[in-house]
Each structure stands twice: as C-alpha cells, then as structure tokens.
Write an enzyme that holds these catalytic residues in place. Structure first.
Site, PDB file in Angstrom:
ATOM      1  N   LYS A   1      -5.750  16.245 -32.225  1.00 42.91           N
ATOM      2  CA  LYS A   1      -6.024  17.654 -32.509  1.00 42.91           C
ATOM      3  C   LYS A   1      -7.122  17.780 -33.565  1.00 42.91           C
ATOM      4  O   LYS A   1      -8.002  18.654 -33.456  1.00 42.91           O
ATOM      5  CB  LYS A   1      -4.749  18.339 -33.009  1.00 42.91           C
ATOM      6  CG  LYS A   1      -4.941  19.809 -33.364  1.00 42.91           C
ATOM      7  CD  LYS A   1      -3.675  20.425 -33.923  1.00 42.91           C
ATOM      8  CE  LYS A   1      -3.882  21.878 -34.330  1.00 42.91           C
ATOM      9  NZ  LYS A   1      -2.656  22.468 -34.926  1.00 42.91           N
TER      10      LYS A   1
ATOM     11  N   GLY B   1       0.409  35.773 -39.303  1.00 43.50           N
ATOM     12  CA  GLY B   1      -0.800  36.415 -38.828  1.00 43.50           C
ATOM     13  C   GLY B   1      -0.722  36.476 -37.319  1.00 43.50           C
ATOM     14  O   GLY B   1       0.301  36.862 -36.756  1.00 43.50           O
TER      15      GLY B   1
ATOM     16  N   ALA C   1      -3.268  33.636 -29.487  1.00 41.41           N
ATOM     17  CA  ALA C   1      -2.815  34.913 -30.044  1.00 41.41           C
ATOM     18  C   ALA C   1      -3.951  35.592 -30.789  1.00 41.41           C
ATOM     19  O   ALA C   1      -4.856  34.936 -31.311  1.00 41.41           O
ATOM     20  CB  ALA C   1      -1.635  34.691 -30.981  1.00 41.41           C
TER      21      ALA C   1
ATOM     22  N   SER D   1     -11.307  29.857 -34.985  1.00 41.73           N
ATOM     23  CA  SER D   1     -10.774  30.425 -36.231  1.00 41.73           C
ATOM     24  C   SER D   1     -11.782  30.273 -37.367  1.00 41.73           C
ATOM     25  O   SER D   1     -11.898  31.166 -38.220  1.00 41.73           O
ATOM     26  CB  SER D   1      -9.455  29.745 -36.595  1.00 41.73           C
ATOM     27  OG  SER D   1      -9.629  28.352 -36.769  1.00 41.73           O
TER      28      SER D   1
ATOM     29  N   GLU E   1     -11.182  26.394 -43.316  1.00 45.20           N
ATOM     30  CA  GLU E   1     -10.346  25.206 -43.426  1.00 45.20           C
ATOM     31  C   GLU E   1     -11.166  23.923 -43.321  1.00 45.20           C
ATOM     32  O   GLU E   1     -10.655  22.880 -42.929  1.00 45.20           O
ATOM     33  CB  GLU E   1      -9.261  25.233 -42.344  1.00 45.20           C
ATOM     34  CG  GLU E   1      -8.294  26.391 -42.499  1.00 45.20           C
ATOM     35  CD  GLU E   1      -7.204  26.392 -41.438  1.00 45.20           C
ATOM     36  OE1 GLU E   1      -6.063  26.022 -41.750  1.00 45.20           O
ATOM     37  OE2 GLU E   1      -7.511  26.781 -40.291  1.00 45.20           O
TER      38      GLU E   1
ATOM     39  N   ASN F   1      -3.524  24.035 -38.689  1.00 43.38           N
ATOM     40  CA  ASN F   1      -4.702  23.229 -38.414  1.00 43.38           C
ATOM     41  C   ASN F   1      -4.922  22.227 -39.536  1.00 43.38           C
ATOM     42  O   ASN F   1      -4.432  22.397 -40.651  1.00 43.38           O
ATOM     43  CB  ASN F   1      -5.948  24.118 -38.302  1.00 43.38           C
ATOM     44  CG  ASN F   1      -6.043  24.818 -36.964  1.00 43.38           C
ATOM     45  OD1 ASN F   1      -5.535  24.335 -35.959  1.00 43.38           O
ATOM     46  ND2 ASN F   1      -6.701  25.968 -36.944  1.00 43.38           N
TER      47      ASN F   1
ATOM     48  N   GLY G   1       3.481  32.903 -42.894  1.00 45.65           N
ATOM     49  CA  GLY G   1       2.107  32.989 -42.430  1.00 45.65           C
ATOM     50  C   GLY G   1       2.063  33.722 -41.112  1.00 45.65           C
ATOM     51  O   GLY G   1       1.534  33.227 -40.122  1.00 45.65           O
TER      52      GLY G   1
END
Length: 292
Positions: free
Chosen positions: A177, A9, A121, A247, A259, A96, A7
């Site tokens: 989180k 990205g 990032a 995101s 998500e 996440n 992943g």
C-alpha cells in the site's frame, strides 16, 4: 460491539456508517459534521443509500471495545495521547502511511491492529457521506501472524456487511500500500491531476520509479515485495481510480498539511541506499507546504 471511529471524515464516516447497521458506533470528528450527525443521523448516499444514527462527538469516549483510527498520519500522536485515557479492548488503524501502529501501540495498553481500506468515500456536506466505491478492509497484527483479536474484529466487520479479510501478512500488505501511495499521491498533488493522468506517458514512468524504489526499501526491511508487483499494483489502482483526486492533491489544494512524511518521506528515512525519486517528491511537496 461498541466501536469508536476516531477521525470521522469521509472514510471514517463511511466505515462508521456501515458498522452502525450492526454495532453501537460513536463517530469522533469535527463540527459541523458531528453536530449534524448527532441531531439528524448520518446519511450515506451512492453505492448504497441508508441512514443510521450513531453517537457523534468531538472528543473520544471513556471506553470502547474497539477504536478505529482514521485520522491523518500527522495527527496520530495526538490521537494516541487522547486514547490513552480511554478504556479500550483493541485499536485498529486504517490510515495512510507507515508508522501509525507503532505510535498507537506506544501509548495504548490494548492490542493494536494494522489495516488497509479500499472503500471510496467523499464527505459531501455535514451529515452526509458519499459511498463512491465498494472495496475491502484487510486487517491483522502489524508484525504478521494471527491473533484472536484480529479474528474477533474481522468477524465484527464482516457481520456488518463490510468486505473484510483477516491477513497473516500485514507487513507485506502495508508496504505494498505504501508503494502505491508513494507512486500516486505526491505526483498527482504536484502536477494537480487526477489519478488517471499516471496511466501512461511521463506520469506513468514517474509512478513506476517511485513504486520500484519503495519495493526495494521494503526488501531492505525484510519484507518480500518485488519491484514489478509494486508497479503492477500501482497501475491497477490508477486504472481503478482514474477519476479520483488523491487525498494529497486535495490537501494541497486546500492548503492543509499533507501526509508526505508518512509516505514518500518514510521511504526516504527507511532506505539504506539512495531513493532519488522519493526524495525529490518529498522535497517538492514540503516546499509546496511551506509556500502555503
């Protein structure tokens, strides 16, 4: 250590780039990014600037000491199936949402670790990742406690200059989180605003309500997370990332699947009592996805 970052990205590329300064790293992602990295290396710009030459491919390798999984939560099952054919020493999720570690563990024969990552990032162009904010990786066994695997992975990350904490309380950290993500992601995606718009006014009230609901569900699941601790963490992240576009907002703007099911939707599914704020946010984002 031989590390495959699955992943690759924005976040996966940054972590892979940092780790590649010390370890043998293979980035697994999509073209044209992987093709450019394979040909010219990975350029990291921003907080730190350097170039590294990890291997880069679009499929998982045959073996690795560690697989770092950084895909979107809705791709976890597919990645777990792919990694099941890979000879692995360990696997670490830095994704996440909730439930990713269980999905990976069901398919893999190696130890699976839970992780959180607050590094910033952005993938600017193929072959280049912007390092937008220094953060921390926290990792440990998903059920809590200590393990030799977690200590070994933590030492490998630290040896590459990645700020790392090996934690014995990962269930509480994962729920904390989740509370922050549940408070920020859907609200910013629906309102089409940067995180800082939730610093005061109706946005702040909405975020706080979503965080409190999530903390209550965490306690229902046996995890000690106070309402005001969840709200405090949310306010801190809003302040620290005021200029960021979440995101989920980026996914909505690009017409991609979000998500939501692993964040607010997870809170709804896990709750013993109604969680009307998280349920409303979930329904609205799902409606937005269907419209796209």
């Amino acid at each position: 250590m031989d590390i495959a970052v699955v992943g690759a990205g924005s976040l996966g590329s940054l972590l892979g780039g940092l780790l590649a300064r010390e370890h043998d790293v293979t980035l697994v992602g999509r073209d044209p990014h992987m093709r450019r990295v394979a040909a010219e290396g990975l350029r990291v710009a921003g907080v730190e600037q350097f170039r590294v030459t990890p291997a880069a491919r679009t499929d998982v390798p045959d073996s690795a000491d560690l697989a770092v999984v950084a895909v979107k939560s809705h791709d976890t099952a597919a990645v777990a199936d792919q990694l099941a054919g890979c000879e692995l020493g360990a696997c670490l999720s830095v994704q996440n949402g909730m439930g990713n570690e269980a999905t990976l563990a069901a398919a893999l024969d190696c130890p699976v670790l839970a992780g959180t990552c607050t590094y910033g990032a952005r993938l600017d162009e193929p072959g280049t990742v912007a390092f937008t904010g220094r953060g921390e990786v926290v990792l440990g066994p998903p059920a809590g406690g200590r393990s030799e695997t977690a200590e070994r992975v933590g030492a490998a990350f630290g040896g590459a200059g990645v700020e790392t904490t090996v934690a014995a309380d990962m269930p509480r950290r994962l729920w904390a989180k989740l509370a922050v993500n549940a408070a920020i992601n859907a609200a910013t995606a629906l309102a089409r605003v940067e995180n800082g718009a939730l610093a005061d006014g109706p946005g702040a009230a909405l975020a706080a309500d979503a965080a409190r609901e999530t903390a209550r569900v965490a306690r229902e699941q046996g995890v000690d997370l106070a309402d005001e601790r969840a709200v405090e963490l949310t306010r801190q992240v809003v302040r620290d990332t005021a200029a960021n576009r979440s995101s989920m907002l980026q996914d909505v703007e690009a017409g991609r699947a979000t998500e939501i099911d692993a964040i607010n939707g997870y809170v709804v599914a896990a709750a013993d009592e109604p969680v009307p704020v998280n349920e409303t946010l979930t329904r609205l984002v799902r409606t937005r996805e269907r419209a796209d």
